[in-house]
Motif scaffolding. Structure first.
Motif, short mmCIF file in Angstrom:
data_model
loop_
_atom_site.label_atom_id
_atom_site.label_comp_id
_atom_site.label_asym_id
_atom_site.label_seq_id
_atom_site.Cartn_x
_atom_site.Cartn_y
_atom_site.Cartn_z
N GLY A 44 30.83 24.62 40.98
CA GLY A 44 30.68 26.05 41.24
C GLY A 44 29.23 26.49 41.14
O GLY A 44 28.73 27.23 41.98
N LYS A 45 28.53 25.99 40.12
CA LYS A 45 27.11 26.32 39.97
C LYS A 45 26.29 25.77 41.13
O LYS A 45 25.40 26.44 41.64
N LEU A 46 26.59 24.53 41.54
CA LEU A 46 25.89 23.95 42.68
C LEU A 46 26.07 24.79 43.94
O LEU A 46 25.18 24.88 44.77
N LEU A 47 27.24 25.41 44.06
CA LEU A 47 27.57 26.21 45.24
C LEU A 47 27.19 27.69 45.07
O LEU A 47 27.43 28.49 45.97
N SER A 48 26.64 28.04 43.92
CA SER A 48 26.32 29.44 43.60
C SER A 48 27.56 30.32 43.64
O SER A 48 27.54 31.43 44.18
N ILE A 49 28.64 29.79 43.08
CA ILE A 49 29.90 30.54 42.97
C ILE A 49 30.21 30.67 41.49
O ILE A 49 30.37 29.67 40.79
N SER A 50 30.26 31.89 41.00
CA SER A 50 30.46 32.13 39.56
C SER A 50 31.86 31.69 39.12
O SER A 50 32.78 31.58 39.94
N SER A 51 32.01 31.49 37.83
CA SER A 51 33.31 31.08 37.29
C SER A 51 34.37 32.16 37.52
O SER A 51 35.53 31.85 37.80
N SER A 52 33.97 33.43 37.44
CA SER A 52 34.94 34.50 37.69
C SER A 52 35.38 34.52 39.15
O SER A 52 36.55 34.74 39.46
N THR A 53 34.44 34.24 40.06
CA THR A 53 34.80 34.17 41.48
C THR A 53 35.70 32.96 41.73
O THR A 53 36.67 33.06 42.50
N LEU A 54 35.41 31.84 41.09
CA LEU A 54 36.27 30.66 41.24
C LEU A 54 37.69 30.98 40.79
O LEU A 54 38.65 30.56 41.45
N ARG A 55 37.83 31.71 39.69
CA ARG A 55 39.18 32.09 39.22
C ARG A 55 39.88 32.95 40.27
O ARG A 55 41.06 32.75 40.56
N ARG A 56 39.15 33.92 40.82
CA ARG A 56 39.76 34.79 41.85
C ARG A 56 40.15 33.98 43.08
O ARG A 56 41.21 34.19 43.67
N ARG A 57 39.30 33.06 43.48
CA ARG A 57 39.59 32.24 44.67
C ARG A 57 40.79 31.32 44.41
O ARG A 57 41.59 31.09 45.30
N ARG A 58 40.89 30.81 43.19
CA ARG A 58 42.04 29.97 42.85
C ARG A 58 43.33 30.77 42.99
O ARG A 58 44.32 30.30 43.56
N LEU A 59 43.31 31.99 42.49
CA LEU A 59 44.49 32.86 42.59
C LEU A 59 44.80 33.24 44.03
O LEU A 59 45.96 33.26 44.44
N ALA A 60 43.76 33.56 44.79
CA ALA A 60 43.95 33.95 46.19
C ALA A 60 44.31 32.75 47.06
O ALA A 60 45.01 32.89 48.06
#
Length: 94
Positions: A44-60
Motif C-alpha cells: 500500500g505504501k509503495l502504491l501511495s494508498i493509505s491503510s484507511s483507503t485499503l480498508r475501504r477498497r477491501r470492503l468495496a
C-alpha cells in the motif's frame, strides 16, 4: 502460466483498458502480495494508498482507475525486477 493471468490482469489490449477504467478488483492486490511476498501495508505504501483507503477498497471490492493504474505499473516493475534478479543470480559477474 502467464504472469498477468496469475494476477488476474490481462496483459494488454481492450480487456486491460476496460478493467483498469472500471477499477481492478481487490483480489488483484491480494494476489500481488502473495506473488511478491509483500506485506499488504508495505505494498500500500509503495502504491501511495493509505491503510484507511485499503480498508475501504477491501470492503468495496474494487480500486478506482487511478489506483488500478498504479497497481498495474507496480506489478510490471516488480515483475521486471524479479526477472533481473533471476538473471543476475544465474550469471555471476566475475
Amino acid at each position: 502460466m502467464c504472469f498477468g493471468t496469475r494476477l488476474g490482469i490481462p496483459s494488454q489490449g481492450d480487456q486491460l483498458l476496460i478493467l483498469a477504467r472500471s477499477g481492478f478488483p481487490f483480489v488483484i492486490f491480494e494476489r500481488l502480495t502473495r506473488v511478491f511476498q509483500l506485506d499488504a501495508a508495505h505494498l500500500g505504501k509503495l502504491l501511495s494508498i493509505s491503510s484507511s483507503t485499503l480498508r475501504r477498497r477491501r470492503l468495496a471490492g474494487y480500486f478506482n482507475p487511478q489506483e488500478s493504474d498504479r497497481i498495474f505499473r507496480a506489478a510490471m516493475v516488480l515483475r521486471q525486477d524479479r526477472k533481473s534478479t533471476r538473471l543476475n543470480s544465474s550469471h555471476p559477474g566475475y
